[in-house]
Design a protein around this motif. Structure first.
Motif, short mmCIF file in Angstrom:
data_model
loop_
_atom_site.label_atom_id
_atom_site.label_comp_id
_atom_site.label_asym_id
_atom_site.label_seq_id
_atom_site.Cartn_x
_atom_site.Cartn_y
_atom_site.Cartn_z
N TYR A 156 -5.95 9.06 -6.31
CA TYR A 156 -6.21 9.78 -7.56
C TYR A 156 -7.48 10.61 -7.44
N VAL A 157 -8.56 9.99 -6.95
CA VAL A 157 -9.84 10.69 -6.79
C VAL A 157 -9.70 11.86 -5.82
N PHE A 158 -9.09 11.61 -4.66
CA PHE A 158 -8.93 12.69 -3.68
C PHE A 158 -8.02 13.79 -4.22
N GLY A 159 -6.98 13.42 -4.94
CA GLY A 159 -6.08 14.41 -5.49
C GLY A 159 -6.75 15.33 -6.50
N GLU A 160 -7.75 14.80 -7.20
CA GLU A 160 -8.50 15.62 -8.15
C GLU A 160 -9.53 16.50 -7.45
N LEU A 161 -10.22 15.96 -6.46
CA LEU A 161 -11.32 16.69 -5.82
C LEU A 161 -10.86 17.63 -4.71
N LEU A 162 -9.80 17.25 -4.00
CA LEU A 162 -9.40 17.96 -2.80
C LEU A 162 -8.08 18.72 -3.01
N HIS A 163 -7.74 19.54 -2.04
CA HIS A 163 -6.48 20.28 -2.10
C HIS A 163 -5.29 19.34 -2.08
N GLU A 164 -5.44 18.18 -1.46
CA GLU A 164 -4.37 17.19 -1.41
C GLU A 164 -4.99 15.80 -1.28
N GLY A 165 -4.23 14.80 -1.69
CA GLY A 165 -4.73 13.43 -1.62
C GLY A 165 -3.72 12.49 -1.01
N PRO A 166 -3.44 12.60 0.30
CA PRO A 166 -2.49 11.69 0.94
C PRO A 166 -3.08 10.28 1.03
N MET A 167 -2.24 9.34 1.39
CA MET A 167 -2.66 7.94 1.48
C MET A 167 -2.84 7.55 2.94
N ALA A 168 -4.01 7.04 3.26
CA ALA A 168 -4.29 6.54 4.60
C ALA A 168 -3.46 5.30 4.88
N VAL A 169 -3.15 5.04 6.16
CA VAL A 169 -2.39 3.83 6.47
C VAL A 169 -3.18 2.59 6.07
N SER A 170 -4.51 2.66 6.07
CA SER A 170 -5.32 1.53 5.64
C SER A 170 -5.06 1.22 4.17
N GLN A 171 -5.10 2.24 3.33
CA GLN A 171 -4.82 2.04 1.90
C GLN A 171 -3.37 1.66 1.67
N ALA A 172 -2.45 2.29 2.41
CA ALA A 172 -1.03 1.99 2.25
C ALA A 172 -0.73 0.54 2.59
N SER A 173 -1.42 -0.01 3.60
CA SER A 173 -1.17 -1.40 3.98
C SER A 173 -1.56 -2.36 2.86
N GLY A 174 -2.52 -1.96 2.04
CA GLY A 174 -2.93 -2.80 0.92
C GLY A 174 -1.95 -2.80 -0.24
N THR A 175 -0.96 -1.91 -0.23
CA THR A 175 0.04 -1.90 -1.29
C THR A 175 1.11 -2.97 -1.07
N GLY A 176 1.23 -3.46 0.17
CA GLY A 176 2.31 -4.39 0.49
C GLY A 176 3.62 -3.70 0.75
N LEU A 177 3.62 -2.36 0.84
CA LEU A 177 4.85 -1.59 1.06
C LEU A 177 4.97 -1.05 2.48
N LEU A 178 3.94 -1.25 3.31
CA LEU A 178 3.90 -0.62 4.63
C LEU A 178 4.36 -1.57 5.73
N ASP A 179 5.20 -1.08 6.62
CA ASP A 179 5.52 -1.81 7.84
C ASP A 179 4.34 -1.59 8.80
N LEU A 180 3.63 -2.64 9.13
CA LEU A 180 2.40 -2.51 9.91
C LEU A 180 2.64 -2.03 11.34
N ARG A 181 3.81 -2.29 11.86
CA ARG A 181 4.11 -1.86 13.23
C ARG A 181 4.50 -0.39 13.28
N THR A 182 5.41 0.03 12.39
CA THR A 182 5.88 1.42 12.41
C THR A 182 4.96 2.37 11.66
N VAL A 183 4.01 1.82 10.88
CA VAL A 183 3.12 2.58 9.98
C VAL A 183 3.91 3.56 9.12
N ASP A 184 5.03 3.07 8.58
CA ASP A 184 5.83 3.82 7.62
C ASP A 184 6.23 2.87 6.50
#
Length: 459
Positions: A156-184
């Motif tokens: 949210y913060v990056f999306g407001e300040l920057l041209h785009e706000g993608p999610m790092a694999v580090s943050q994505a892993s904290g959602t519980g939705l990321l496959d840690l091996r495939t990083v997808d």
């Protein structure tokens, strides 16, 4: 080259400027407290607009003092697990649900993973209220307005300040939705969350860099050409900032909350070693993982006790604690904020025991602090079972930096391990800078770590 390091925490937002070796520059620090809304029903939320305003105030302060001059890179440590529902225009539809919020529960019609252990091994997470697999359906049920997308606080913060706000694999892993091996995104986790990939942030590439939007570039011209690195989960960043980046050292960090963690080199697209049931595993980046256990209590216990028990200040409190042994105090269940995963104890599960009319406020505080030490000691033993032999421990975070007695209590509870202390309270921001620089391995040589044991002078 200078680095602007941001720390998007739960109790405060901070910005500090570092040199090219990730060393803080004198007086180049700005901090704003943020208001965490908590209630007995398990609420733990932040106001997204106010949070962004606090960050902007920090940058205004640094800019006015000339500290942003020469900044070429922006690195960020950001809290894991947060989620913000957005409408089709990208505006928040409610508060930021933080890691502390224990209200989300699986919907009555929901079923968990087909194979809970396999799910845990792939994602490093559980089907639990802390993760988006439970949080997203719960938010849809309670929002009252159709939700177009979900992002974390950092996005949210990056999306407001920057041209785009993608999610790092580090943050994505904290959602519980990321496959840690495939990083997808994990297909089963998405199904549990009832979410399509287009309703989630785009996953950032390993070399992604962002730039400020024109309006903010005019507001902070010194940052107009600075490159923004992807945010790093605060726990991972704290390990790196503590110099705990291999299997020889575990970090015990006590900020608002607390955690014990171990970083290991485990590149993406390779099989990962088996993960014990009681531990989580997230990503630091595409090449490293962090494994550990976390707690909803930490420095917030100290803050609660100080406020409600009217404890003495400063040297007077230190002197009162010094009269108690490191294993002193009264027995306590420190789950005031409930359990972090995989536990399910709700907020309000804390207990104080063994009280008498002679019990002092200082003894209650000591019992709370020792209770945290004992919880961490159990999970540290579980963490050691994943590596070859005992590990050294590095204590870090503002709460233990402020209390010599607490450091000595940890040394006693974690004996016979060697226990060290990193006195710099900005380990998260420094760790994020080292990750952004691609210098995680160099963190093992961080200076400033000092020995802590039962003979600590409480200084």
């Amino acid at each position: 080259m200078n680095i602007l390091a941001l720390d998007l925490g739960t109790s405060s937002v901070r910005g500090l400027v570092l040199d090219g070796d990730a060393r803080p520059l004198p007086d180049a620090l700005a901090r704003r407290k943020v208001t965490l809304t908590v209630h007995d029903d398990g609420t733990g939320t932040l106001d997204p607009a106010r949070y962004l305003a606090c960050l902007a105030e920090c940058l205004d302060e640094l800019a006015a003092a000339g500290h942003l001059d020469g900044v070429e890179l922006v690195a960020t440590s950001a809290q894991w697990h947060s989620v913000v529902p957005l409408d089709a225009g990208g505006a928040p539809l409610g508060a930021v649900l933080t890691w502390l919020d224990t209200r989300p529960v699986p919907l009555a019609r929901a079923a968990g993973p087909a194979d809970a252990d396999a799910f845990h091994q792939r994602t490093g997470a559980w089907w639990h209220r802390c993760y988006w697999t439970v949080r997203l359906p719960w938010l849809r049920e309670h929002c009252g307005t159709p939700i177009a997308r979900f992002v974390g606080l950092a996005e949210y913060v990056f999306g407001e300040l920057l041209h785009e706000g993608p999610m790092a694999v580090s943050q994505a892993s904290g959602t519980g939705l990321l496959d840690l091996r495939t990083v997808d995104w994990d297909a089963e986790a998405l199904a549990l969350a009832g979410a399509r990939p287009e309703e989630l942030p785009v996953l950032a590439t390993q070399d992604w860099r962002g730039r400020l939007r024109p309006a903010y570039a005019r507001r902070w011209p010194a940052l107009a050409r600075a490159a923004w690195a992807v945010p790093v989960g605060d726990g991972a960043a704290s390990n790196v900032g503590s110099g705990c980046v291999d299997e020889s050292r575990a970090a015990v960090t006590v900020g608002t909350s607390a955690a014990v963690r171990l970083v290991q080199h485990m590149p993406a697209h390779r099989d990962l070693p088996r993960l014990p049931h009681e531990l989580w595993r997230y990503r630091v980046d595409h090449d490293h993982v962090v494994t550990g256990s976390a707690y909803s209590s930490g420095g917030n216990l100290f803050a609660w006790a100080h406020r409600e028990l009217r404890l003495p200040e400063g040297a007077e409190l230190d002197a009162a604690l010094a009269r108690l042994s490191p294993d002193g105090g009264r027995p306590a269940n420190v789950r005031f904020g409930g359990d972090r995963p995989p536990g399910l104890a709700p907020a309000g599960s804390g207990e104080l025991r063994g009280l008498s009319f002679g019990t002092t406020a200082t003894e209650i505080l000591a019992g709370l602090m020792r209770g945290m030490c004992d919880l961490i000691a159990v999970d540290l033993a579980e963490l050691e079972s994943t590596v070859d032999g005992p590990v050294d421990v590095v204590l870090g975070g503002g709460a233990v930096a402020a209390s010599g007695w607490w450091r000595s209590a940890f040394a006693a509870a974690l004996a016979p391990r060697t226990v060290w202390h990193q006195p710099n309270p900005e380990i998260g921001a420094i760790g994020a800078a080292l990750v952004a620089l691609g210098r995680i391995d160099a963190a093992a040589g961080l200076t400033g770590i000092v020995r802590t044991d039962e003979k600590d002078s409480y200084s």
